[in-house]
Design an enzyme around this catalytic site. Structure first.
Site, PDB file in Angstrom:
ATOM      1  N   TYR A 162      27.599  34.992  44.063  1.00  0.00           N
ATOM      2  CA  TYR A 162      26.720  34.168  44.893  1.00  0.00           C
ATOM      3  C   TYR A 162      27.474  33.754  46.144  1.00  0.00           C
ATOM      4  O   TYR A 162      28.434  33.000  46.098  1.00  0.00           O
ATOM      5  CB  TYR A 162      26.277  32.943  44.090  1.00  0.00           C
ATOM      6  CG  TYR A 162      25.331  31.995  44.807  1.00  0.00           C
ATOM      7  CD1 TYR A 162      24.621  32.379  45.939  1.00  0.00           C
ATOM      8  CD2 TYR A 162      25.146  30.706  44.331  1.00  0.00           C
ATOM      9  CE1 TYR A 162      23.751  31.510  46.579  1.00  0.00           C
ATOM     10  CE2 TYR A 162      24.278  29.824  44.956  1.00  0.00           C
ATOM     11  CZ  TYR A 162      23.580  30.230  46.082  1.00  0.00           C
ATOM     12  OH  TYR A 162      22.723  29.354  46.708  1.00  0.00           O
ATOM     13  N   LYS A 209      23.844  37.688  44.946  1.00  0.00           N
ATOM     14  CA  LYS A 209      22.829  36.991  45.737  1.00  0.00           C
ATOM     15  C   LYS A 209      23.500  36.634  47.053  1.00  0.00           C
ATOM     16  O   LYS A 209      24.448  35.854  47.088  1.00  0.00           O
ATOM     17  CB  LYS A 209      22.347  35.727  45.042  1.00  0.00           C
ATOM     18  CG  LYS A 209      21.355  34.937  45.903  1.00  0.00           C
ATOM     19  CD  LYS A 209      21.170  33.512  45.439  1.00  0.00           C
ATOM     20  CE  LYS A 209      20.302  32.747  46.442  1.00  0.00           C
ATOM     21  NZ  LYS A 209      20.228  31.299  46.155  1.00  0.00           N
TER      22      LYS A 209
END
EC number: 4.1.3.16
Length: 333
Positions: free
Chosen positions: A174, A202
């Site tokens: 992330y 992500k």
């Protein structure tokens, strides 16, 4: 906890094999042609807002109410304790309890991604194991950033490799530079994509060239790229992203799932028209008004938003009116 970590590490291959043997839902757009991802992340994931009572305690009844409303929307799954979940303001015990609550309410065919990133590698591993025990399918691990000057490519590769080795569930990287001040270096992403237990990233930075390069450089790996915002979702799909983790999905879940559907069907003109209507509302509930704006907008669409935890402050009346105007001008209210 040390015993739990050792046990989880020893069981990881068997648990992963069972989990990854589940039927594929759909091919991710960033999956190499002719191959299937071990765990398909294709689709839309709302990063859930954490509901608080007026006294700023986690309101589990309101959380369950929101989950009931989300059940009718064709999300691929849910993200718990991402940036929009105010996870830095939750105690470790609360984080695990929230994941347990969501898991109980979530159908087994929908994925549960849980934020487990901490500043130290040891704490991240411990929380990741706890999240797995609470029912998470995937750990979403944000970049450690407090000592960002020391977070070199080598340091970050070591951190994520240790987490990936110890985690009983797959790991998604992330990168959210707006909050951390740190972009996960491309070299680190390419190296970590080769880890058998790290299955995607992500990326919330919004740099489409960077995302396209990630897709290109990891195309031979079992690795998927997820857009971190609704504002650049169509562009991300166009360069090969698999799905999106989008704050706006807390409010406009059906339209975002429709955008996902249009992109997968190659209906690019319709997708572009819809994307244009989502850009300003997305900006309003992210960079402009943030989580207080997101929670206020949720209330207009039948969800419980409620207060944020201090020091996040509620919107002023003028800000509320500006937020409403943004949704109205784009045909959502």
């Amino acid at each position: 906890m040390a015993f739990s970590i050792r046990l989880a590490s020893s069981l990881r291959p068997a648990l992963a094999a069972l989990r990854w043997a589940t039927p594929r839902q759909c091919r991710g757009l960033s999956t190499p042609q002719g191959s299937e991802p071990s765990l398909d992340l294709g689709g839309i994931f709302p990063p859930l807002a954490t509901p608080f009572s007026p006294s700023q305690e986690v309101d589990y009844a309101q959380l369950e109410g929101n989950l009931c409303r989300y059940a009718s929307i064709p999300f691929r799954g849910l993200v718990v304790l991402g940036s929009n979940g105010e996870y830095p303001y939750l105690a470790p015990r609360e984080r695990v309890e929230v994941v347990s609550c969501v898991r109980r309410a979530l159908p087994r065919d929908r994925l549960l991604l849980a934020g487990s990133g901490c500043e130290s590698t040891q704490a991240t591993i411990e929380l990741t194991v706890s999240m797995a025990e609470a029912g998470a399918d995937v750990a979403l691990v944000v970049t450690p950033c407090y000592y960002r000057g020391a977070m070199t490519t080598a340091a970050l590769v070591h951190h994520y490799t240790e987490v990936g080795d110890a985690s009983p569930i797959p790991v998604v990287l992330y990168s959210v530079p707006a909050n951390t001040g740190l972009d996960l270096p491309m070299e680190a992403v390419i190296t970590l994509a080769q880890h058998p237990n790290i299955i995607g990233i992500k990326d919330s930075g919004g740099d489409i060239t960077r995302m396209a390069l990630m897709v290109h450089k990891t195309r031979q790996e079992d690795f998927q790229v997820l857009a971190g915002s609704a504002g650049f979702l169509l562009a991300s799909y166009a360069v090969g992203a698999s799905g999106g983790v989008c704050a706006l999905a807390n409010v406009l879940g059906d339209p975002l799932c429709q955008l996902d559907h249009l992109c997968r069907k190659g209906q690019w003109q319709e997708a572009r028209d819809l994307q244009h209507r989502l850009i300003e509302p997305n900006m309003a509930v992210t960079r402009r008004f943030g989580i207080p704006g997101l929670k206020k907008a949720m209330e207009w669409f039948g969800y419980y938003g409620g207060p944020c935890r201090a020091p996040l402050a509620p919107l002023s009346p003028a800000q509320v009116e500006e937020l409403r105007s943004t949704f109205s001008a784009n045909g959502w209210l």
